[in-house]
Design an enzyme around this catalytic site. Structure first.
Site, PDB file in Angstrom:
ATOM      1  N   GLU A 218      -8.028   5.424  -4.485  1.00  0.00           N
ATOM      2  CA  GLU A 218      -8.253   6.306  -3.303  1.00  0.00           C
ATOM      3  C   GLU A 218      -8.662   7.752  -3.578  1.00  0.00           C
ATOM      4  OE1 GLU A 218      -6.001   5.719   0.352  1.00  0.00           O
ATOM      5  OE2 GLU A 218      -5.667   3.605  -0.186  1.00  0.00           O
TER       6      GLU A 218
ATOM      7  N   TRP B 121      -5.056  14.389   8.017  1.00  0.00           N
ATOM      8  CA  TRP B 121      -3.628  14.513   8.201  1.00  0.00           C
ATOM      9  C   TRP B 121      -3.008  15.871   7.924  1.00  0.00           C
ATOM     10  CZ3 TRP B 121      -2.290  15.181   3.235  1.00  0.00           C
ATOM     11  CH2 TRP B 121      -2.998  14.485   2.335  1.00  0.00           C
TER      12      TRP B 121
ATOM     13  N   LYS C  46      -9.847   7.995  12.154  1.00  0.00           N
ATOM     14  CA  LYS C  46     -11.367   7.851  12.803  1.00  0.00           C
ATOM     15  C   LYS C  46     -12.064   9.322  12.097  1.00  0.00           C
ATOM     16  CE  LYS C  46      -9.889   9.086  17.323  1.00  0.00           C
ATOM     17  NZ  LYS C  46      -8.765   8.649  17.264  1.00  0.00           N
ATOM     18  N   PHE C  47     -11.281  10.363  11.895  1.00  0.00           N
ATOM     19  CA  PHE C  47     -11.719  11.747  11.467  1.00  0.00           C
ATOM     20  C   PHE C  47     -11.826  11.973   9.892  1.00  0.00           C
ATOM     21  CE2 PHE C  47     -10.626  12.759  15.922  1.00  0.00           C
ATOM     22  CZ  PHE C  47     -12.239  12.647  16.423  1.00  0.00           C
ATOM     23  N   HIS C  48     -10.884  10.783   9.224  1.00  0.00           N
ATOM     24  CA  HIS C  48     -11.189  10.908   7.708  1.00  0.00           C
ATOM     25  C   HIS C  48     -12.380  10.364   7.069  1.00  0.00           C
ATOM     26  CE1 HIS C  48      -9.937   9.705   3.506  1.00  0.00           C
ATOM     27  NE2 HIS C  48      -8.601  10.224   3.868  1.00  0.00           N
TER      28      HIS C  48
ATOM     29  N   ASN D 165       0.854  -1.168  -0.020  1.00  0.00           N
ATOM     30  CA  ASN D 165       0.300   0.099   0.042  1.00  0.00           C
ATOM     31  C   ASN D 165       0.941   1.283  -0.130  1.00  0.00           C
ATOM     32  OD1 ASN D 165      -2.821   1.183   0.631  1.00  0.00           O
ATOM     33  ND2 ASN D 165      -1.682   2.241   2.024  1.00  0.00           N
ATOM     34  N   GLU D 166       0.822   1.952  -1.066  1.00  0.00           N
ATOM     35  CA  GLU D 166       1.433   3.401  -1.097  1.00  0.00           C
ATOM     36  C   GLU D 166       2.870   3.343  -0.887  1.00  0.00           C
ATOM     37  OE1 GLU D 166      -2.537   6.062  -0.105  1.00  0.00           O
ATOM     38  OE2 GLU D 166      -0.809   5.723   1.399  1.00  0.00           O
TER      39      GLU D 166
END
Length: 681
Positions: free
Chosen positions: A316, A324, A365-367, A156-157
């Protein structure tokens, strides 16, 4: 052994891809059925699964638990949802690091990172390589023929958040890499210029990674280490890819890139694009004051170019804010759909998100997510469902290709080299120059292909080079062939200066580009902070506006080039500032200072005239107009980023696919909306 053609599109997926990262392991199993029901309601066609699941799939060394993943993939299959199945090698389990702490990467300052995040990997570590191959082989054997499998998603990335490790394992690996690349210590000494500051080595065993030094370290060593780190990550990708090709050959293998120049600069995506079966990309808006839709278009064009012009896949992006950045604003109503369809316009065969259901715990969790904490009674959910329906109306554009008008030369390795210490001005930023030139072309409604400096450019009427500090002699010859063949080239300052080892080309600047530009540079003259220079048209030249430059100036000596603008002040006063060189059938322009906005536009206007690239004056500002074409015809995307209704002229009649309405003469695009027309004929 004959080459076996590989699948280059998700197998079994006959629609545009729509969905996101799905992490069901974060939720009780009874929630899965609700998730799948809502996925069907929203029009989801594919989800990415298993990317961070190594600790669940292999809870202890050599012991595997696939029951939960079996049930999940079966559930997806029954409901007609395809799976982008990850190899979870971006996040080894805690037990692995307990057994192999040396697999954790070491910073340049000598600090070993700790477990507890993601991507904390020394890519040279043999134990990591062995364990990654082991879990990949298990997954390939178990799920290679699963009916839900659409594609493989390795790791991943890569490069996020750590690309280079500086441990002793990497030191040994680096020495082997140097032997392969250079052949021996004498060649390394020559390439790195180790006679400077007494750095000469007697043997490769004396060479370490470029760890922290009292002052600036050897730039050629640092550049080679960046290449080594990138190549080492790519070795690990290829090792997993080859296992999947061997054991599960039906599905394409990819890994998600981050081509946006603001997001991952440690990866040479020209090299990576040759290794994946399908190019995929992650893109997140950077809310730093730049026009976000222009940066998005640039990233999409760059991704398509890495794919060689073929369709690619947005794997994505976000439904709303990320979590972030220092400040993470929500997207405006309709912005998420515009973002998604702008990627599709520029070549993506779908729009995927991170993630499906918003996490309650952990760092993200805030994404934002497709199914937010607010649930289905929310603006995000309604917009997600509408987007799913709209993508369903656009399925016929699958496998068509985006049509480009002009090209921009870009090279990641040149960027790495230019970004090292002790350059003539810290204010010169290669990414800023790329952004500025791209924005000027965007505002002309020109679709841009990006190109490696050694690529055949003959198909483009105009090529811009915003920043090519490192340019090989072959790159210089390639650009000369392009101009001699009738092309128009625009080159910005501090280009052509060094070779592949960061050594200044012999003779005066601009080294590899002297011949094509028809000039030499006697001296760089970077400006003081806040300093500016005025540019005027010299006596006898066609009248032009007075321009203002900053950051940089050059003392230019024409060697065949004509002066179009000259410096009115500063150290180079009276000398050429912008030049034009007729060469063969084409022209080469040189811009020796930093121009922005209307000043840069003025130069590109003249270059576009040379290239016979007609201005598209009938198109409104900040209304994107992009074409995709294929066997089924030509499709025109019009994306209105403004708050006012717009009209886009049409040269042919057609059918608007999202509304079903006919279109002739012009296309009405409401404020903030997207329209897609299948053109007749």
């Amino acid at each position: 052994m004959p080459h076996t053609p590989r699948a280059t599109a998700p197998q079994g997926l006959h629609q545009l891809a729509f969905g996101g990262d799905y992490n069901p392991e974060q939720w009780p199993e009874e929630v899965w059925h609700e998730d799948v029901r809502l996925m069907r309601e929203a029009g989801v066609t594919m989800v990415s699964v298993g990317i961070f699941s190594w600790a669940l799939l292999e809870p202890e060394p050599g012991t595997y638990d696939f029951g939960w993943l079996d049930r999940l993939l079966d559930l997806l299959h029954v409901n007609g949802i395809r799976a982008d199945l990850g190899t979870p090698t971006v996040a080894p389990p805690a037990w692995f690091y307990r057994a192999h702490p040396e697999a954790l990467p070491v910073s340049r300052e000598g600090v070993r990172y700790a477990f507890g995040s993601r991507g904390a990997i020394c890519h040279s570590n043999p134990d990591y390589r062995s364990a990654a191959a082991g879990i990949t082989e298990q997954l390939a054997r178990r799920y290679g023929n699963h009916p839900a499998l659409a594609m493989w998603h390795v790791h991943n990335e890569y490069g996020v958040p750590v690309s280079a490790c500086y441990c002793d394992s990497c030191a040994a690996h680096f020495r082997r890499w140097l032997a392969d690349r250079h052949g021996g210590v004498d060649a390394v000494n020559e390439a790195w210029g180790t006679a400077f500051w007494g750095q000469r080595y007697r043997g490769l065993d004396e060479i370490d990674p470029p760890r922290t030094t009292p002052t600036v370290g050897n730039p050629a060593q640092q550049l080679d280490y960046a290449r080594f780190a990138d190549a080492t990550m790519r070795e690990n990708f290829c090792a997993e890819r080859d296992i999947l090709h061997r054991l599960a050959p039906g599905a394409p293998v990819t890994t998600n890139f981050m081509t946006a120049l603001s997001q991952c600069g440690s990866v040479d995506y020209w090299a990576w694009g040759r290794e994946v079966d399908l190019v995929t990309n992650d893109h997140y808006l950077i809310t730093d004051g730049r026009r976000t839709h222009v940066n998005l278009a640039m990233a999409a064009d760059l991704t398509r170019s890495v794919a060689g012009g073929a369709p690619w896949l947005l794997l994505e992006h976000s439904t709303g804010g990320v979590n972030w950045q220092p400040r993470n604003p929500a997207k405006h109503p309709g912005e998420m759909a515009r973002n998604s369809l702008a990627h599709v316009a520029r070549g993506s065969d779908g729009a995927m998100f991170f993630q499906w259901r918003q996490s309650r715990r952990g760092a993200e969790k805030f994404h934002s997510a497709m199914l937010p904490h607010a649930g289905t009674d929310s603006r995000i959910w309604r917009e997600v469902s509408r987007l799913g329906a709209d993508l369903g109306l656009l399925n016929e554009i699958r496998a068509t290709r985006t049509v480009a008008d002009v090209a921009m030369v870009w090279d990641w390795q040149s960027w790495w080299a230019q970004s090292l210490e002790w350059r003539p001005s810290q204010d010169h930023d290669a990414r800023e120059r790329a952004d500025a030139f791209y924005a000027s072309l965007f505002d002309r409604h020109l679709t841009v292909d990006f190109a490696h400096p050694d690529t055949d450019l003959s198909g483009y009427p105009l090529v811009v080079v915003p920043a090519l500090y490192l340019a090989t002699e072959e790159s210089g010859r390639n650009l000369r062939r392009y101009v001699e063949g009738g092309g128009t080239l625009v080159v910005s300052y501090f280009s052509g200066i060094v070779d592949t080892h960061d050594a200044v080309h012999p003779g005066p600047y601009p080294g590899a580009l002297r011949d094509v530009l028809g000039l030499t540079i006697e001296e760089f003259s970077p400006l003081a902070e806040g300093g500016t220079v005025r540019l005027i048209t010299p006596e006898g030249a066609p009248e032009g506006p007075e321009l203002s430059g900053d950051v940089w100036s050059d003392v230019v000596i024409p060697r065949g080039a004509e002066t179009v603008w000259s410096y009115a002040d500063g150290i180079p006063a009276g000398r050429p500032a912008v030049t034009r060189h007729r060469l063969g059938g084409g022209t080469a322009w040189y811009v020796s200072t930093r121009l922005t906005g209307p000043d840069l536009d003025a130069v590109l206007d003249r270059a576009c005239d040379d290239a016979r690239v007609a201005p598209r004056t009938g198109l409104p500002h900040d209304v994107e107009v992009v074409r995709r074409t294929g066997d089924g015809g030509t499709y025109l995307f019009a994306i209105n980023h403004t708050g006012a209704d717009a009209k886009v002229p049409l040269a042919a009649t057609g059918t608007e696919l999202l509304t079903g309405e006919g279109a002739a003469g012009h296309l009405a695009v409401p404020a903030g909306a997207v329209r897609v027309v299948r053109l007749d004929g």
